[in-house]
Design an enzyme around this catalytic site. Structure first.
Site, mmCIF file in Angstrom:
data_model
loop_
_atom_site.group_PDB
_atom_site.id
_atom_site.type_symbol
_atom_site.label_atom_id
_atom_site.label_comp_id
_atom_site.label_asym_id
_atom_site.label_seq_id
_atom_site.Cartn_x
_atom_site.Cartn_y
_atom_site.Cartn_z
ATOM 1 N N ASN A 9 0.962 -1.156 0.226
ATOM 2 C CA ASN A 9 -0.348 0.025 0.673
ATOM 3 C C ASN A 9 1.093 1.037 0.036
ATOM 4 O O ASN A 9 -0.011 2.380 -0.179
ATOM 5 C CB ASN A 9 -0.694 0.397 1.652
ATOM 6 N N ASN A 10 1.756 1.296 -0.630
ATOM 7 C CA ASN A 10 3.443 2.144 0.269
ATOM 8 C C ASN A 10 3.039 2.485 -1.427
ATOM 9 O O ASN A 10 3.648 2.201 -2.616
ATOM 10 C CB ASN A 10 4.911 1.833 0.538
ATOM 11 N N GLN A 11 2.715 4.168 -1.239
ATOM 12 C CA GLN A 11 2.506 4.466 -2.813
ATOM 13 C C GLN A 11 4.470 4.638 -3.492
ATOM 14 O O GLN A 11 4.497 4.343 -4.545
ATOM 15 C CB GLN A 11 1.986 5.932 -3.087
ATOM 16 N N ASP A 69 9.723 -8.261 2.256
ATOM 17 C CA ASP A 69 9.772 -7.950 3.286
ATOM 18 C C ASP A 69 10.910 -7.808 3.690
ATOM 19 O O ASP A 69 11.909 -8.229 2.898
ATOM 20 C CB ASP A 69 9.253 -9.314 4.049
ATOM 21 N N TYR A 150 15.786 2.304 11.481
ATOM 22 C CA TYR A 150 16.378 2.003 11.748
ATOM 23 C C TYR A 150 18.118 2.913 11.164
ATOM 24 O O TYR A 150 18.994 2.602 11.794
ATOM 25 C CB TYR A 150 16.877 0.261 11.779
HETATM 26 P P1 ITT Z 1 4.984 -2.710 4.295
HETATM 27 O O1 ITT Z 1 5.784 -3.969 4.517
HETATM 28 O O2 ITT Z 1 3.985 -1.954 4.676
HETATM 29 O O3 ITT Z 1 5.494 -2.439 3.028
HETATM 30 P P2 ITT Z 1 6.982 -2.111 6.311
HETATM 31 O O4 ITT Z 1 7.493 -0.667 7.524
HETATM 32 O O5 ITT Z 1 6.863 -3.578 7.316
HETATM 33 O O6 ITT Z 1 6.051 -1.563 5.363
HETATM 34 P P3 ITT Z 1 9.986 -3.379 5.741
HETATM 35 O O7 ITT Z 1 8.455 -4.674 5.837
HETATM 36 O O8 ITT Z 1 10.044 -3.144 4.280
HETATM 37 O O9 ITT Z 1 8.091 -2.302 5.769
HETATM 38 O O10 ITT Z 1 10.042 -2.791 6.609
HETATM 39 C C1 ITT Z 1 10.040 -3.462 8.348
HETATM 40 C C2 ITT Z 1 10.451 -2.960 9.369
HETATM 41 O O11 ITT Z 1 12.197 -2.849 9.198
HETATM 42 C C3 ITT Z 1 10.662 -0.920 8.814
HETATM 43 O O12 ITT Z 1 9.269 -1.183 9.586
HETATM 44 C C4 ITT Z 1 11.818 -1.223 9.560
HETATM 45 O O13 ITT Z 1 11.554 -0.777 10.719
HETATM 46 C C5 ITT Z 1 12.784 -1.407 9.149
HETATM 47 N N1 ITT Z 1 13.471 -0.729 7.991
HETATM 48 C C6 ITT Z 1 13.691 -2.040 6.728
HETATM 49 N N2 ITT Z 1 14.486 -1.244 6.083
HETATM 50 C C7 ITT Z 1 14.823 -0.484 6.482
HETATM 51 C C8 ITT Z 1 15.749 0.652 5.924
HETATM 52 O O14 ITT Z 1 15.780 0.854 4.858
HETATM 53 N N3 ITT Z 1 16.022 1.365 6.737
HETATM 54 C C9 ITT Z 1 15.741 2.074 8.014
HETATM 55 N N4 ITT Z 1 14.679 0.442 8.465
HETATM 56 C C10 ITT Z 1 14.470 -0.260 7.378
#
Ligand code: ITT
Length: 194
Positions: A9-11, A69, A150
């Site tokens: 859902n991320n535009q 993910d 992070y």
């Molecule tokens: P969607 O699943 O809705 O796309 P999400 O926030 O869960 O969004 P991700 O699954 O890609 O996104 O990432 C899970 C978590 O991991 C995210 O909320 C961050 O805390 C961390 N994370 C992932 N990629 C990152 C990045 O490039 N920089 C910093 N933190 C990151």
């Protein structure tokens, strides 16, 4: 043109991939196909969660689909927060998640960590997985205000700045997500010309 669904859902993510696949696929996201279900991410691995999302769409909408993910793995914490990255501190608040990491890493000498992304592409009933990894280390304090999650405590190997101090365009060239995406795009382009 062939259609491909991105289970997000991320535009921002949608636009990024739409640009990369221009001319090859029409990229639709969950909103575009009318999927408003919060698809459960209950697996113990990135592969598992990405596959849960892509196969949900493939099964319920009969469309080819990919999903990603990702998260942070810290060696000294047995690869935590891993799949729990988004809510490590039991909240979705990045600051609280960072605080918990810094607290657990207090006095720990081994600062090695990596960000990992796995993409699952469900195409004609087959699951293709693409992985992107970037290695680095966990700082003892926050630095920088760009990015998300992070980023303020993650310093990629070969740099002396954190992801949060890096221009987004630079991070997008070297990040775990960019690497996984590049692999999937190469696969799709290869298929299209085969
Ligand atoms: P969607 O699943 O809705 O796309 P999400 O926030 O869960 O969004 P991700 O699954 O890609 O996104 O990432 C899970 C978590 O991991 C995210 O909320 C961050 O805390 C961390 N994370 C992932 N990629 C990152 C990045 O490039 N920089 C910093 N933190 C990151």
């Amino acid at each position: 043109m062939k259609q491909l669904v991105f289970a997000t859902n991320n535009q921002h993510k949608t636009e990024e991939i739409r640009m990369a696949l221009e001319g090859l696929y029409e990229v639709l996201n969950l909103e575009d196909i009318g999927c408003f279900v919060d698809i459960p991410e209950t697996a113990a691995t990135f592969e598992g969660n990405a596959t849960l999302k892509s196969s949900y769409v493939a099964e319920h909408f009969r469309l080819d689909c990919f999903a990603d993910d990702s998260g942070l793995e810290i060696e000294a914490l047995n690869n935590e927060p891993g799949v729990y990255s988004a809510r490590y501190s039991c909240s979705r608040d990045s600051q609280e998640n960072i605080n918990l990491v810094l607290q657990k890493m207090n006095g720990v000498e081994n600062r090695k960590a990596r960000f990992k992304t796995v993409i699952s592409l469900m195409q004609n009933g087959q699951n293709h997985l693409f992985e992107g990894v970037i290695t680095g280390s966990i700082r003892t304090e926050l630095s920088g205000a760009k990015g998300f999650g992070y980023d303020p405590i993650f310093q990629p190997d070969g740099y002396n700045i954190t992801f949060a101090e890096m221009e987004m365009s630079e991070k997008n060239k070297i990040s775990h997500r960019a690497l996984a995406l590049q692999k999937m795009i190469a696969f799709l382009r290869n298929e299209a010309t085969a």
